[in-house]
Design an enzyme around this catalytic site. Structure first.
Site, short mmCIF file in Angstrom:
data_model
loop_
_atom_site.label_atom_id
_atom_site.label_comp_id
_atom_site.label_asym_id
_atom_site.label_seq_id
_atom_site.Cartn_x
_atom_site.Cartn_y
_atom_site.Cartn_z
N HIS A 112 -9.83 -60.39 -91.92
CA HIS A 112 -8.95 -60.14 -90.78
C HIS A 112 -7.78 -59.24 -91.22
CE1 HIS A 112 -10.45 -63.97 -88.75
NE2 HIS A 112 -10.67 -64.26 -90.02
N GLU A 198 -6.97 -63.21 -94.51
CA GLU A 198 -6.10 -62.32 -93.76
C GLU A 198 -5.44 -61.31 -94.70
OE1 GLU A 198 -5.48 -62.24 -90.50
OE2 GLU A 198 -6.05 -64.21 -89.70
N HIS A 234 -13.71 -59.59 -88.68
CA HIS A 234 -13.54 -60.38 -87.47
C HIS A 234 -14.18 -59.68 -86.27
CE1 HIS A 234 -10.55 -63.17 -85.12
NE2 HIS A 234 -11.80 -63.56 -85.03
N ASP A 244 -10.05 -56.33 -85.71
CA ASP A 244 -9.70 -56.37 -87.13
C ASP A 244 -10.92 -56.63 -88.02
OD1 ASP A 244 -9.55 -58.93 -85.80
OD2 ASP A 244 -8.69 -59.78 -87.61
#
Length: 272
Positions: A112, A198, A234, A244
């Site tokens: 992400h 992330e 994602h 993303d």
């Protein structure tokens, strides 16, 4: 006159004799105290600590310390432990998690991007807002955007800042809430079997080289524990909702730096 002179000289000699005697006594006491303190120091054992990875006990001066934890070696510091935590990461535990389904181990990494406020990282350090968001402590009064998301309950297993710092929020043994409604190659509910990573960034900005390096090291550690991992963005697993990690995430660079086979990236190496 001579009498007074002799008396004065005698008094002076007595004074210096007495001063010397006191100094000698003081020096002996100081020496004895020093020896006593040294002996006491030698007699007192060093505090013992436990290696977070292998649970062996060792003297604290011999241990490697990180984020308030102790490790017996650099190898154990860098590995994923049996509880699903990486010692070299900063642990910022999120309450937004639950158990994976029985007998399910992760076999997918979902990549992400995140920035709070949006794109704020371009102007100033703002990664702490992301930490607060995943820990449900984000102040909605700090920025207008925060009032829209402050009540959301989301998390990811890992977060890599623009400077390459690795932060872990959820054990890999648990289910983090990062993917939402999703489908990976016909398998729904990707949170059940995935690890969320992330990267601090947005869809309009290339990621930093040090972020790729930190990501590659993370993938290497995860691969030792979960050898069947595959990789997706994602946007691959939720194409109608998410974009993303975006067009600036370099999948070819990712594949090259991690050394994983292209077959483990089923959506391909083309940035998207």
């Amino acid at each position: 006159m001579l009498k007074w002179l002799l008396l004065f000289v005698g008094a002076a000699l007595f004074y210096f004799w007495l001063k010397g005697k006191k100094q000698a006594k003081f020096d002996r006491q100081k020496s004895n105290n020093s020896s006593s303190n040294q002996a006491q120091t030698l007699a007192e054992p060093a505090a013992m600590v436990q290696c977070q990875y292998c649970k062996v006990h060792l003297p604290q001066p011999d241990a490697i310390s990180n984020d308030g934890r102790f490790y017996c070696s650099k190898d154990h510091l860098s590995l994923l432990d049996e509880q699903g935590w990486i010692g070299a990461a900063a642990w910022r535990i999120s309450p937004n998690k639950d158990a994976r389904p029985d007998e399910v181990k992760p076999d997918l990494v979902v990549i992400h991007h995140i920035s709070l406020p949006p794109s704020e990282f371009k102007r100033q350090a703002s990664s702490q807002h992301i930490v607060n968001f995943f820990q449900n402590t984000l102040d909605p009064n700090v920025h207008p955007y925060f009032s829209q998301i402050a009540n959301q309950k989301v998390s990811s297993h890992f977060f890599i800042t623009r400077t390459g710092e690795l932060i872990q929020f959820v054990s890999t043994r648990d289910r983090a809430w990062h993917a939402g409604v999703s489908n990976f190659m016909g398998r729904e509910r990707c949170n059940d079997f995935s690890i969320g990573v992330e990267l601090e960034g947005d869809s309009d900005t290339p990621f930093e080289g040090i972020q790729y390096q930190s990501l590659a090291k993370l993938i290497q550690k995860l691969g030792l524990a979960y050898p069947n991992l595959q990789f997706a963005g994602h946007s691959d697993i939720a194409p109608d909702r998410k974009t993303d990690p975006g067009k600036y995430f370099d999948w070819e660079k990712f594949q090259k730096e991690t050394g994983i086979s292209q077959e483990k990236i089923p959506y391909g190496l083309v940035s998207r």
